[in-house]
Design an enzyme around this catalytic site. Sequence first.
Site, PDB file in Angstrom:
ATOM      1  N   TYR A 144      91.968 -53.201 -22.896  1.00 30.10           N
ATOM      2  CA  TYR A 144      91.754 -54.210 -21.856  1.00 30.10           C
ATOM      3  C   TYR A 144      92.661 -53.879 -20.687  1.00 30.10           C
ATOM      4  CZ  TYR A 144      91.845 -58.801 -19.531  1.00 30.10           C
ATOM      5  OH  TYR A 144      91.765 -59.834 -18.616  1.00 30.10           O
ATOM      6  N   ASP A 239      97.696 -47.146 -18.345  1.00 32.61           N
ATOM      7  CA  ASP A 239      97.853 -48.573 -18.073  1.00 32.61           C
ATOM      8  C   ASP A 239      99.029 -49.073 -18.921  1.00 32.61           C
ATOM      9  OD1 ASP A 239      95.746 -51.556 -18.339  1.00 32.61           O
ATOM     10  OD2 ASP A 239      97.853 -51.248 -17.814  1.00 32.61           O
ATOM     11  N   LYS A 267     103.894 -57.533 -15.994  1.00 34.21           N
ATOM     12  CA  LYS A 267     104.643 -58.265 -17.026  1.00 34.21           C
ATOM     13  C   LYS A 267     106.176 -58.136 -16.872  1.00 34.21           C
ATOM     14  CE  LYS A 267     100.682 -57.839 -20.139  1.00 34.21           C
ATOM     15  NZ  LYS A 267     100.165 -59.190 -20.417  1.00 34.21           N
TER      16      LYS A 267
HETATM   17  P1  KE4 Z   1      96.924 -59.545 -15.786  1.00 38.50           P
HETATM   18  O1  KE4 Z   1      95.899 -59.466 -14.695  1.00 38.50           O
HETATM   19  O2  KE4 Z   1      96.523 -60.531 -16.881  1.00 38.50           O
HETATM   20  O3  KE4 Z   1      98.333 -59.780 -15.234  1.00 38.50           O
HETATM   21  O4  KE4 Z   1      97.053 -58.106 -16.486  1.00 38.50           O
HETATM   22  C1  KE4 Z   1      95.872 -57.527 -16.984  1.00 38.50           C
HETATM   23  C2  KE4 Z   1      96.237 -56.473 -18.023  1.00 38.50           C
HETATM   24  C3  KE4 Z   1      96.143 -55.140 -17.683  1.00 38.50           C
HETATM   25  N1  KE4 Z   1      96.459 -54.171 -18.571  1.00 38.50           N
HETATM   26  C4  KE4 Z   1      96.897 -54.488 -19.819  1.00 38.50           C
HETATM   27  C5  KE4 Z   1      97.229 -53.380 -20.770  1.00 38.50           C
HETATM   28  C6  KE4 Z   1      97.023 -55.837 -20.220  1.00 38.50           C
HETATM   29  O5  KE4 Z   1      97.451 -56.130 -21.467  1.00 38.50           O
HETATM   30  C7  KE4 Z   1      96.695 -56.852 -19.308  1.00 38.50           C
HETATM   31  C8  KE4 Z   1      96.776 -58.332 -19.664  1.00 38.50           C
HETATM   32  N2  KE4 Z   1      97.183 -58.644 -20.978  1.00 38.50           N
HETATM   33  C9  KE4 Z   1      96.661 -59.869 -21.537  1.00 38.50           C
HETATM   34  C10 KE4 Z   1      97.197 -60.026 -22.963  1.00 38.50           C
HETATM   35  N3  KE4 Z   1      96.720 -59.030 -23.836  1.00 38.50           N
HETATM   36  C11 KE4 Z   1      96.973 -61.063 -20.677  1.00 38.50           C
HETATM   37  C12 KE4 Z   1      96.802 -62.396 -21.348  1.00 38.50           C
HETATM   38  C13 KE4 Z   1      95.661 -63.167 -20.761  1.00 38.50           C
HETATM   39  O6  KE4 Z   1      94.618 -62.554 -20.437  1.00 38.50           O
HETATM   40  O7  KE4 Z   1      95.817 -64.398 -20.662  1.00 38.50           O
END
Ligand code: KE4
Length: 430
Positions: A144, A239, A267
């Site tokens: 993801y 990523d 993060k």
């Molecule tokens: P955000 O747009 O949610 O800040 O980041 C997206 C993203 C991109 N790449 C990786 C590897 C990620 O894990 C994420 C977002 N992680 C999720 C949890 N697995 C965010 C939690 C959520 O969607 O509420």
Amino acid sequence: MKRDQSRHLYNLALNYIPGGVNSPVRAFKGVGGDPLFFKAGIGPYLIDSDDNHYVDYVGAWGPLILGHCHPAVISALQEQLKHGLGYGASTEAEVTIAKKICNLVPSIEQVRLVTSGTEATMSAIRLARGYTRRDKIVKFEGCYHGHVDGLLVKAGSGALTLGEPDSLGVPKAYSELTHVLRYNDAEAAVEFFAECGEEIACVIVEPVAGNMNCVPPVPGFLETLRKQCTTHGAVLIFDEVMTGFRVALGGAQSTYGITPDLTTLGKVIGGGLPVGAFGGRKDIMANIAPVGPVYQAGTLSGSPLAIAAGLAMLDAICEPGFYESLTAKTTQLLKGLSDRAQAAGVPFTSNQAGGMFGCFFTEENNITRFSQVMACNIGDFQRFFHAMLDNGVYLAPSAFEAGFVSSAHDEEAIEKTLLAAEAAFAAVTI
Ligand code: KE4
């Protein structure tokens, strides 16, 4: 446990917010029951709206590597607040954090700050396409990368939790340009590149997959992606939104010794405030506006508050021994869980990468493939999740998410977790 206030807030939220949540994975659809509402965090603990305390292994989905309300982060924010919230113009702190990121992650020669991981990956993909003048991209099943149109194809995390790895609303013209391969399948990557490597703009990969639970790369997988991208002129994007500064100080790329062309971050570098970043080779980054023809922008990019928190966090994690201690705590936790699962006769295994981990309810003891993750016993996980919750431990409310330990998780928090696990594993077998 009394949860009247959470239930009340959830029912109220349902009137005004789709699904009552601002991000799908929070809705407990992956575990059943109503989502909890929280009101505070301190150290390794979360406090819900009914004043129940939980040992927290979500850590706001990874950012809180120092735990909640770390004094250095709070005081950095309080200091910045005296000088304003943002200026829509450059600040010294942006140069400081950019320099620090470049020094800590050698593959990053230049970096651009944005305000989410999604923005980071979206921008990196556009940059790779602009730099190569190619349109096709490669991602991996179960990974993801945020809710970018072209990346919501066989995606993990919340998309997988809800059983919608391919989102509606993504034009076929976009998704057709995204080729999905199997994670940890190096041969498939070689075959794919042999067929159409010259058409590929980039490969985007989580160097440790954290959105199909936690699945580290098998030896040779990342090396193969590196070699294939170099041979065929494709951009290799790591990523590291989740793994950056989480699995090691230099990110997963330092652990596995692979140099990507671009890296996305998020993060941890924002200390819990909205942040993202993408960076890498100077010759590629030179294509980003205002220097080059690939446009990217953001009102709150480089927010002084997010940078203040991020710099305080980066200072703390640069302390000698930080990652050794974090990794040791995570190992101790997983060994304790494994021992208790075995004692209860529950099929259980785990994966770990530094301060992140994954728990699997399965007879298998080496989870390296998405298909293995999907074959795990979800029912066992759901019973375990709720039993842990009832015993004061908050795990990610999905079988497809990784868990996170912070430097604030002390012996007491680990012991509380393992005590809860004894009851929880017993509940699994009922
Ligand atoms: P955000 O747009 O949610 O800040 O980041 C997206 C993203 C991109 N790449 C990786 C590897 C990620 O894990 C994420 C977002 N992680 C999720 C949890 N697995 C965010 C939690 C959520 O969607 O509420």
